[in-house]
Write a protein that holds these residues in place. Structure first.
Motif, PDB file in Angstrom:
ATOM      1  N   VAL A 107     -89.946  62.034  49.441  1.00 30.06           N
ATOM      2  CA  VAL A 107     -90.614  61.284  49.103  1.00 30.06           C
ATOM      3  C   VAL A 107     -90.587  60.118  50.140  1.00 30.06           C
ATOM      4  N   SER A 108     -89.734  59.999  50.027  1.00 28.59           N
ATOM      5  CA  SER A 108     -89.139  59.805  52.079  1.00 28.59           C
ATOM      6  C   SER A 108     -88.828  60.264  52.953  1.00 28.59           C
ATOM      7  N   SER A 109     -88.505  61.544  53.128  1.00 27.66           N
ATOM      8  CA  SER A 109     -88.286  62.986  54.199  1.00 27.66           C
ATOM      9  C   SER A 109     -90.296  62.517  54.415  1.00 27.66           C
ATOM     10  N   GLY A 110     -91.196  62.853  53.811  1.00 25.47           N
ATOM     11  CA  GLY A 110     -92.328  62.436  53.614  1.00 25.47           C
ATOM     12  C   GLY A 110     -92.582  61.838  54.701  1.00 25.47           C
ATOM     13  N   ALA A 111     -92.411  60.279  54.271  1.00 24.02           N
ATOM     14  CA  ALA A 111     -92.299  58.783  54.790  1.00 24.02           C
ATOM     15  C   ALA A 111     -92.261  58.339  55.960  1.00 24.02           C
ATOM     16  N   GLY A 137     -97.782  59.902  54.511  1.00 29.83           N
ATOM     17  CA  GLY A 137     -96.616  60.850  54.459  1.00 29.83           C
ATOM     18  C   GLY A 137     -96.049  60.943  52.967  1.00 29.83           C
ATOM     19  N   ALA A 138     -96.025  60.487  52.895  1.00 31.86           N
ATOM     20  CA  ALA A 138     -95.136  59.880  51.407  1.00 31.86           C
ATOM     21  C   ALA A 138     -95.544  60.304  50.012  1.00 31.86           C
ATOM     22  N   VAL A 139     -96.984  60.305  50.136  1.00 34.93           N
ATOM     23  CA  VAL A 139     -98.157  60.589  49.031  1.00 34.93           C
ATOM     24  C   VAL A 139     -98.396  62.115  49.256  1.00 34.93           C
ATOM     25  N   ALA A 165     -86.843  71.350  48.486  1.00 33.72           N
ATOM     26  CA  ALA A 165     -87.720  72.312  49.212  1.00 33.72           C
ATOM     27  C   ALA A 165     -88.035  71.024  50.401  1.00 33.72           C
ATOM     28  N   ALA A 166     -88.999  70.647  49.645  1.00 36.89           N
ATOM     29  CA  ALA A 166     -89.774  69.146  49.956  1.00 36.89           C
ATOM     30  C   ALA A 166     -89.331  68.233  51.366  1.00 36.89           C
ATOM     31  N   MET A 167     -88.191  67.600  50.598  1.00 38.39           N
ATOM     32  CA  MET A 167     -86.961  67.111  51.773  1.00 38.39           C
ATOM     33  C   MET A 167     -87.212  68.197  52.886  1.00 38.39           C
ATOM     34  N   LEU A 173     -89.561  68.938  59.866  1.00 37.90           N
ATOM     35  CA  LEU A 173     -90.246  68.544  61.346  1.00 37.90           C
ATOM     36  C   LEU A 173     -90.390  66.887  61.582  1.00 37.90           C
ATOM     37  N   THR A 174     -89.838  66.401  60.984  1.00 38.80           N
ATOM     38  CA  THR A 174     -89.795  64.946  61.336  1.00 38.80           C
ATOM     39  C   THR A 174     -88.988  65.383  62.928  1.00 38.80           C
ATOM     40  N   SER A 175     -87.802  66.119  63.066  1.00 40.37           N
ATOM     41  CA  SER A 175     -86.881  66.630  63.989  1.00 40.37           C
ATOM     42  C   SER A 175     -87.445  67.343  64.815  1.00 40.37           C
ATOM     43  N   PHE A 176     -88.126  68.003  64.945  1.00 44.02           N
ATOM     44  CA  PHE A 176     -88.810  69.070  65.490  1.00 44.02           C
ATOM     45  C   PHE A 176     -89.672  68.157  66.799  1.00 44.02           C
TER      46      PHE A 176
END
Length: 345
Positions: A107-111, A137-139, A165-167, A173-176
């Motif tokens: 959830v945190s990574s998606g957010a 993003g979290a949802v 895996a989602a994290m 994606l965030t880093s990219f």
């Protein structure tokens, strides 16, 4: 035992109120606890009481510092600490994994990805705020975890693996996006948010997160006995009449949505949901009717003081609160593991 729990809860609530009042006074502005109560009572319609209870009234500047800056920030810290700690307690019991915390579902990574998409890429064309992007993003991340865990079989270990895996996916994606599209100043701002920050907290954030937390506490509290049954394993819980699959989906959705709301407002604040449930469990026992409210109080007090330290230790520069929680949380977690080593044999 219920009397002891009630006394513990009352003591924890008093400690939380005192912590909030004292934390607000800490900072460059000369503000006392009496000033804080004066401002609160005045804005609640109790009249202009002044700092000492006489006819003296606080200046508009001090009133603004307390009511518009420090009070909402401190209350949001308390709400986030309570919410993250409760999510950790529920997930550790539900997944029977002592390393589970609110971020294990990605959830945190998606957010973080949603927030970065808004800030760096301009997704939404200005119509979507950073908080809104983080929540979406979290949802999306949690929906991916549910899909993957269902495809992989739906067991608890598959849920954890899907979350990992989602994290990793959303972190990549965030880093990219940050590395390829952000300038230096934007990168600094994004990094500060990713490490957790309560800067800019307002009453809207407090109201939204507080409402979500209250609803989550009611739902999770209603499942307290069910969570007790999960301690004996899923098969034992099912033999006691627990609908294992339904309970897992409901509680995972509740904790994920609560985490999404908190992360959207305060960024990724680690170690609160991992350390506090273990510490409280050692003191209060495994019964969730006691564990959940006491964990919420402990998390609230902890994050109030962590945020106070974050904004004052290098004044006028501010440290991300997630850095403080990690620096404090790592040795605390090692201490918890050390003290529990005898029970694990």
């Amino acid at each position: 035992m219920s009397r002891v729990a009630a006394l513990s809860g009352a003591g924890g609530l008093a400690l939380l109120c005192g912590s909030v009042a004292v934390a607000i006074t800490i900072g460059p502005a000369d503000i006392s606890v009496a000033d804080v109560w004066s401002v609160v009572l005045t804005h609640m319609g109790a009249g202009d009481l002044g700092a000492t209870g006489d006819t003296a009234v606080l200046s508009p500047i001090r009133d603004g510092i307390v009511w518009n800056l420090r009070l909402p920030r401190t209350l949001l810290a308390a709400v986030c600490g309570a919410g993250l700690a409760v999510c950790g307690a529920v997930m550790q019991s539900l997944l029977r994994n002592p390393l589970a915390d609110p971020f294990v579902l990605g959830v945190s990574s998606g957010a973080s990805t949603g927030a970065v998409a808004v800030v760096v890429l301009g997704v939404g064309g200005g119509a979507v705020s950073v908080t809104g992007g983080a929540f979406v993003g979290a949802v999306c991340s949690f929906a991916l975890v549910l899909f993957l865990s269902h495809v992989l079989g739906g067991s608890t270990d598959r849920v954890v693996l899907a979350g990992v895996a989602a994290m990793q996916l959303f972190s990549a994606l965030t880093s990219f996006v940050v590395m390829t599209a952000a300038d230096a100043e934007t990168t600094r701002g994004v990094l500060f948010w990713l490490l957790g920050s309560l800067t800019g907290a307002g009453w809207t954030d407090v109201a939204v997160c507080g409402t979500v937390l209250a609803a989550a506490l009611l739902i999770c509290g209603g499942y307290a006995r069910t969570l007790d049954a999960f301690a004996f394993g899923e098969d034992a819980a099912a033999s006691l009449g627990v609908s294992v699959a339904r309970t897992r989906v409901v509680l995972l959705c509740v904790t994920a949505l609560l985490t999404a709301a908190l992360v959207a407002s305060a960024g990724a604040i680690g170690f609160v949901g991992l350390v506090l449930p273990h510490a409280v469990r050692m003191l209060a026992g495994p019964g969730h009717s006691r564990l959940l409210p006491l964990t919420a109080l402990a998390g609230a007090v902890f994050l109030v003081w962590a945020d106070t330290l974050a904004r004052t230790v290098l004044d006028p520069q501010e440290v991300p609160v997630g850095v403080v929680t990690s620096l404090v949380g790592v040795p605390a977690f090692v201490l918890v593991l050390y003290r529990a080593r005898g029970t694990a044999r």
